[in-house]
Design a protein around this motif. Structure first.
Motif: not given
Length: 364
Positions: A219-247
């Protein structure tokens, strides 16, 4: 601090996020439920049924000036329903305040013009449509303001139409009860669009926000952008420090990033260790600069980010596929960074500095 374990810290943070989420939803999160498209459809339906109901009442009146004027009001309501249904989805959200207010004014006018108390009371019942709209569309305070104005207007009109004050007050109580119930249902529905751990919007809430932002951009002709953000090595955090650390890590992102974003931006937990971001009014290069700036300010939160600017005629799924492509480009370039994706040129090659299809294939 002594006596505080990682698990208890994660639980405390989780509860804090939930309390903050409840407060935010109760104050202003109706937009997560009522998009402009849904608002337009609901309002158009009420205008249509109100107009038809009014014509049914008017048909039983004696011929004369009151009947003619009331019939015109009913026809205006039907036309308004058609207009809102056709063009309402592209209107600014704020314009619905005027539309709901106009509906209340029409009903109060009908109450005053009715030739007898029974007809006045029948017209006044239609104000329940306004109460439902207000509590479904707007924030708690805004809905309360609409309710007060609508109830006050109808009450005065009924008393002036020789309806007993007790009857008018009884109707007011019914309207207030309807408003409270609708508000509770809206709050319940709003929580369905929220991630219970971080308090951010979930995938459903993000999709709704993105579609509304795309409608506004068209409607306005203004620009619009989107992004995806992914935590690096998140699985390793869960595996080594537990799911609470991941949370805890997920909640840290949910705490840090919103404070760095401009007004109108929506950050959501897309799922698992992935977050999504919509930036209305922001072009691709500016969005990339913003994301990189936030990454630099929070070096302890290792994230790979993909950014893309919406192009004309592009669907939401196509836009998010390009952000996903840029995300894989960021991972291929070493993680902990942000990359911009753009529509490929006619020559079949992406412009300098943007991510192409081959990058994702290399990562996969």
């Amino acid at each position: 601090m002594r006596g505080i374990t990682p698990a208890s810290s994660a639980t405390a943070l989780k509860h804090r996020r939930r309390r903050a989420d409840v407060l935010e939803v109760s104050r202003s999160a109706t937009s997560g439920v009522a998009s402009t498209r849904l608002m337009a459809r609901t309002l158009a339906t009420f205008f249509a049924f109100g107009g038809v109901a009014g014509l049914a009442v008017v048909s039983g009146l004696e011929a004369g000036r009151p009947q003619s004027v009331l019939a015109v009001l009913c026809l205006v309501a039907l036309v308004a329903g058609a207009v809102v249904g056709r063009w309402g989805p592209s209107w600014p959200r704020g314009s619905f305040h005027a539309t709901v207010g106009a509906a209340a004014a029409m009903i109060v006018t009908a109450v005053l013009l009715a030739p007898d108390p029974v007809t006045s009371l029948a017209a006044a019942v239609l104000i329940s449509f306004v109460v439902v709209d207000a509590h479904f569309f707007f924030t708690s305070r805004q809905a309360l303001a609409h309710l007060v104005l609508a109830v006050a207007g109808v009450t005065v009109a009924l008393v002036l139409s020789d309806v007993r004050l007790g009857v008018a007050v009884g109707l007011d109580l019914v309207l207030t009860g309807i408003g409270l119930v609708i508000r509770r249902l809206v709050l319940l529905a709003a929580t369905a669009s929220r991630d219970p751990l971080t308090g951010l919007r979930n995938r459903r809430g993000f999709d709704d926000a993105l579609l509304e932002a795309m409608t506004t951009a068209a409607r306005t002709g203004e620009p619009l952008s989107a992004a995806l953000l992914d935590l690096d090595h998140f699985k390793a955090v869960n595996d080594t420090e537990g799911h609470e650390a991941g949370d805890r890590l997920l909640c840290r992102v949910a705490d840090a990033w919103p404070a760095e974003l401009p007004s109108g931006a929506v950050l959501a937990r897309h799922g698992g260790d992935e977050f999504s971001l919509v930036l209305p009014g922001t072009a691709g290069p500016d969005a990339l600069a913003l994301v990189r700036r936030v990454l630099d300010r929070h070096p302890g939160l290792a994230l790979s980010c993909g950014v893309a600017e919406h192009s004309s005629g592009e669907t939401a799924s196509q836009l998010m596929r390009r952000t996903d492509r840029a995300l894989y480009g960021a991972k291929a370039a070493g993680r902990g960074r942000a990359e911009l994706d753009a529509v490929e040129s006619p020559a079949g090659r992406a412009a300098p500095g943007v991510v192409g299809q081959a990058t994702r294939r290399a990562v996969l």
